[in-house]
Design an enzyme around this catalytic site. Sequence first.
Site, PDB file in Angstrom:
ATOM      1  N   GLU A  42       0.827  -1.229   0.000  1.00  0.00           N
ATOM      2  CA  GLU A  42       0.000   0.000   0.000  1.00  0.00           C
ATOM      3  C   GLU A  42       0.857   1.273   0.000  1.00  0.00           C
ATOM      4  OE1 GLU A  42      -3.314   0.236   2.706  1.00  0.00           O
ATOM      5  OE2 GLU A  42      -3.987  -1.770   2.194  1.00  0.00           O
TER       6      GLU A  42
HETATM    7  C1  LIG Z   1       3.385  -9.516   0.492  1.00  0.00           C
HETATM    8  C2  LIG Z   1       2.843  -8.570  -0.505  1.00  0.00           C
HETATM    9  C3  LIG Z   1       1.480  -8.458  -0.693  1.00  0.00           C
HETATM   10  C4  LIG Z   1       0.968  -7.618  -1.680  1.00  0.00           C
HETATM   11  N1  LIG Z   1      -0.380  -7.609  -1.950  1.00  0.00           N
HETATM   12  C5  LIG Z   1      -0.819  -6.932  -3.041  1.00  0.00           C
HETATM   13  C6  LIG Z   1      -2.171  -7.042  -3.475  1.00  0.00           C
HETATM   14  O1  LIG Z   1      -2.970  -7.729  -2.853  1.00  0.00           O
HETATM   15  N2  LIG Z   1      -2.540  -6.393  -4.592  1.00  0.00           N
HETATM   16  C7  LIG Z   1      -1.678  -5.621  -5.303  1.00  0.00           C
HETATM   17  O2  LIG Z   1      -2.070  -5.065  -6.301  1.00  0.00           O
HETATM   18  N3  LIG Z   1      -0.398  -5.463  -4.907  1.00  0.00           N
HETATM   19  C8  LIG Z   1       0.050  -6.110  -3.817  1.00  0.00           C
HETATM   20  N4  LIG Z   1       1.362  -5.978  -3.414  1.00  0.00           N
HETATM   21  C9  LIG Z   1       2.230  -5.102  -4.158  1.00  0.00           C
HETATM   22  C10 LIG Z   1       2.737  -3.898  -3.360  1.00  0.00           C
HETATM   23  O3  LIG Z   1       1.745  -2.941  -3.257  1.00  0.00           O
HETATM   24  C11 LIG Z   1       3.986  -3.433  -4.084  1.00  0.00           C
HETATM   25  O4  LIG Z   1       5.001  -4.341  -3.691  1.00  0.00           O
HETATM   26  C12 LIG Z   1       4.373  -2.051  -3.778  1.00  0.00           C
HETATM   27  O5  LIG Z   1       3.506  -1.173  -4.430  1.00  0.00           O
HETATM   28  C13 LIG Z   1       5.808  -1.719  -4.193  1.00  0.00           C
HETATM   29  O6  LIG Z   1       6.136  -2.177  -5.471  1.00  0.00           O
HETATM   30  P1  LIG Z   1       7.487  -3.010  -5.709  1.00  0.00           P
HETATM   31  O7  LIG Z   1       7.530  -4.080  -4.692  1.00  0.00           O
HETATM   32  O8  LIG Z   1       7.544  -3.390  -7.112  1.00  0.00           O
HETATM   33  O9  LIG Z   1       8.645  -2.001  -5.353  1.00  0.00           O
HETATM   34  P2  LIG Z   1       9.294  -0.915  -6.318  1.00  0.00           P
HETATM   35  O10 LIG Z   1       8.244  -0.070  -6.922  1.00  0.00           O
HETATM   36  O11 LIG Z   1      10.269  -1.581  -7.199  1.00  0.00           O
HETATM   37  O12 LIG Z   1      10.079  -0.002  -5.278  1.00  0.00           O
HETATM   38  C14 LIG Z   1      11.353  -0.350  -4.753  1.00  0.00           C
HETATM   39  C15 LIG Z   1      11.789   0.736  -3.785  1.00  0.00           C
HETATM   40  O13 LIG Z   1      11.879   1.997  -4.481  1.00  0.00           O
HETATM   41  C16 LIG Z   1      11.148   2.970  -3.760  1.00  0.00           C
HETATM   42  N5  LIG Z   1      10.587   3.947  -4.700  1.00  0.00           N
HETATM   43  C17 LIG Z   1       9.866   3.716  -5.814  1.00  0.00           C
HETATM   44  N6  LIG Z   1       9.526   4.886  -6.381  1.00  0.00           N
HETATM   45  C18 LIG Z   1      10.034   5.860  -5.613  1.00  0.00           C
HETATM   46  C19 LIG Z   1      10.029   7.295  -5.655  1.00  0.00           C
HETATM   47  N7  LIG Z   1       9.415   7.984  -6.593  1.00  0.00           N
HETATM   48  N8  LIG Z   1      10.651   7.957  -4.680  1.00  0.00           N
HETATM   49  C20 LIG Z   1      11.298   7.293  -3.684  1.00  0.00           C
HETATM   50  N9  LIG Z   1      11.324   5.972  -3.580  1.00  0.00           N
HETATM   51  C21 LIG Z   1      10.699   5.261  -4.536  1.00  0.00           C
HETATM   52  C22 LIG Z   1      10.064   2.209  -3.013  1.00  0.00           C
HETATM   53  O14 LIG Z   1       9.640   2.937  -1.877  1.00  0.00           O
HETATM   54  C23 LIG Z   1      10.801   0.940  -2.638  1.00  0.00           C
HETATM   55  O15 LIG Z   1      11.509   1.157  -1.464  1.00  0.00           O
HETATM   56  C24 LIG Z   1       1.859  -6.822  -2.433  1.00  0.00           C
HETATM   57  C25 LIG Z   1       3.238  -6.889  -2.196  1.00  0.00           C
HETATM   58  C26 LIG Z   1       3.729  -7.762  -1.252  1.00  0.00           C
HETATM   59  C27 LIG Z   1       5.197  -7.839  -1.064  1.00  0.00           C
END
Ligand SMILES: Cc1cc2nc3c(=O)[nH]c(=O)nc-3n(C[C@H](O)[C@H](O)[C@H](O)COP(=O)(O)OP(=O)(O)OC[C@H]3O[C@@H](n4cnc5c(N)ncnc54)[C@H](O)[C@@H]3O)c2cc1C
Length: 817
Positions: A503
Amino acid sequence: MEILYFLILILTVLILAYNRVPLLMSMVIMIGLTIGWTELRHLFYVPSWFRFANGIVAVTLIGFAITPLRRLLISDRLYNLFRKALPKVSDTEQEALNAGTVWWDGELFSGRPRWRKLLKVPPPSLTEKEQAFLDGPVEELCRMADDWEICDQYRRLPGRLWDFIREHRMLGMIIPEQYGGLEFSAQANSAVVMKLASRNLTTAITVMVPNSLGPGELLIHYGTEEQKEYYLPRLASGEEIPCFALTSPSAGSDAASMNDVGIVCMGEHNGKSVLGLRLTWNKRYITLAPVATLLGLAFKVKDPDRLLGNEVNLGITCALIPADTPGVVIGNRHMPVGAVFMNGPTSGQDVFIPMEWIIGGQDRIGQGWRMLMQSLAAGRSISLPALGTAGGKMCALLSGAYARIRKQFNIPIGKFEGIEEPLARIGGRTYRMDAARKLTLVALDQGERPGVLSAILKYQLTEGNRQCINDAMDIHGGKGIITGPRNYLARGYQAIPIAITVEGANILTRSLIIFGQGAIRAHPWLLKEMEAARDPRPEARKVFDKVLFAHIGNVISNMVRSWMLGVSVGFATRAPVNGPTARYFRQVTRMSAAFSFVSDLVLLSLGGRFKVKEKLSGRLADALIHLYMCCAVLKRYEDDGRPEADLPLLTWAVEDSLYLVQESLKGVLANFPVPGIGSVIKLIIFPLGAPYSQPSDRTGRHVARILLTENESRNRLVSGVYISDQDDASGRVHTAFHLALTSTNAENAIHNALNEPVTYENYEVLVQKAVESGVITEEQATTVRLAQEATRAVVQVDEFTREEIEGSTTAFNPENP
Ligand SMILES: Cc1cc2nc3c(=O)[nH]c(=O)nc-3n(C[C@H](O)[C@H](O)[C@H](O)COP(=O)(O)OP(=O)(O)OC[C@H]3O[C@@H](n4cnc5c(N)ncnc54)[C@H](O)[C@@H]3O)c2cc1C
């Protein structure tokens, strides 16, 4: 004498600015004073320069107070500059900005929080039905949830727990009663998730997700009547298990950049040719997807054949797809760290769905992002903050107890100052986290949808949990590290990154959302200025002029307020209460003015570039977060009936937060975008130097004592968690803690009489001797025996055969170990 008049002039201007007297009124006052002083010169000495200076101020104010004049001279020129400097805001960002409401965050941004408004907010409460649900089914579910069994034996939630969850309609807490749901308040929803999370994360997440942002929430607000009538009863009863799939491999934090697509086309549905969408998606990390029967999906709609109109790219859209639809791929599982809730990928290639499967029907094509953003504010304030607070409370409860039970160097480790420090941090932070959780939930239940505060809560309470659990691990030493059925910490420690990431991953939330969006959304004038500057109509200039001058007035006033409050150490303002917390109210008012002033200057110097200056934005976010934390803590103390015994917790929490506000602002000023300006601002907001320091050792000791004994403050601090009375990992700690406290006097008596400390290794002999020599009674002896055995049970850790750990295929061979 001349100096006195000079001071009178300065003071007059300062008082007008401090009290935000409107320009016109200020002008009238200054003209009045000029005339008054001129007349008074007949009675006593009034220097001519002083009358002249009063007149100059009055004339200057005329220039600002008379609208046509100031438009000609100032605002119409600035309007053009402002239009050019406006940051580019994408449609999806604009949707996020428009979503939700501004609540107490607006007061903090104003620099002059109206405390009466906060104190009028009712204290948190649950209905009888909600409380009975917590004491009944939720308590029972906690009792049924065995962490080791779920995570290590089944590696999923066992069927009997699923059945229990369904039977008690726990997946329908947000669904209205008319559809068979429980229709719980936000407070009750949070209380259920918090209690479950205090027992087992997998159970909590399984219940939490359908009650958070997903099919249920979206249907309630945007579904067609037919969709609501059909799906909501099925979701409430657990007949349908929902999931919501937004994230894809290429689109994580930047979820709106997804490549998942729905092409408008004709297709066959139920044997008829109908208009619909041909969907192709590839999503991952989707909670509950492997067991879902109803897939909520976000994708971009394209209409290349222009079947719906002239537009080709129609935007993000949400649909509900039964999981048994041909072409839907689900079932595989990811394995998240530390918890075994269902989570996995889903995909589909050219899956045809009819238009009626779009949430809200065909008219809602392209509104998906708005729908998601509008709904996010509520869910983000409830679920993850509840998980975070549960973590903090369990750390407080169990670390305090363990630090009392566990002895080294013949005394409970909690008595060492080195352990007092992390104990105090856990206590203070948990008190603060729970305060913020409760306050925001009351706002939600009053109909607010505070977007910025929900981001603050998500970020701060999940980070707070991480800090608490790190401290708890240190306090527990090896006991926290060795996994097995006796370990009650390691799983929570491992699972911390889950809540941190979902989230809105925390770094993004802190650096981009809280201040980046908050400054635009919650600032009293900025969004209005931007809207006026974007508006090309001539009348927009008039609006721009009005808000610009209100903004300028705000900045000047906050500058004056910051300085005056700094010089007076906060005494230039009144607190809304008397007693020991009054000074903290004054300090928050002071720092709110300073925060607002610094924010405005940063925004002024960076213009549209502030969005990419995430280090500054992050620091300003920290300041805003901790101002809110202070307010929540002060409100909580009032709501709790001002219990004096809780003052150490309050003091620790507020002093830590004020210190963090100060350090964040100092960080901003040290890196101010325009060289030299930061030092000048520092002189204005901290005229007597930095006023706040970290909570004192004495406060920390008092907080630690609350955790190390049984008392009402401790009960209030951890209220709402599951307290096991079973012979299990945490149940044993509660029992041993109670017995350790009860047997202290007897153990001390034995130690003094026999000159040897009592341990679970020697107690049998010592107790026998002590009874025989009349040092303790038989009754005391029983308590000591029970306490020592209970301590042994807690201190013990698990061990396994090598086969159990390595599996039968790698049977132990002493020659090749
Ligand atoms: C256990 C689990 C359950 C989940 N459940 C759901 C679900 O039910 N439905 C769903 O749709 N999604 C779900 N998600 C997805 C979750 O919402 C995403 O993992 C999250 O949005 C982050 O995306 P990412 O993991 O690809 O990280 P990335 O987007 O690759 O980010 C990596 C890092 O970069 C940072 N970052 C990215 N952009 C910026 C910026 N502009 N400025 C500063 N920092 C930045 C982030 O904060 C993070 O620390 C789930 C994820 C997990 C791990």
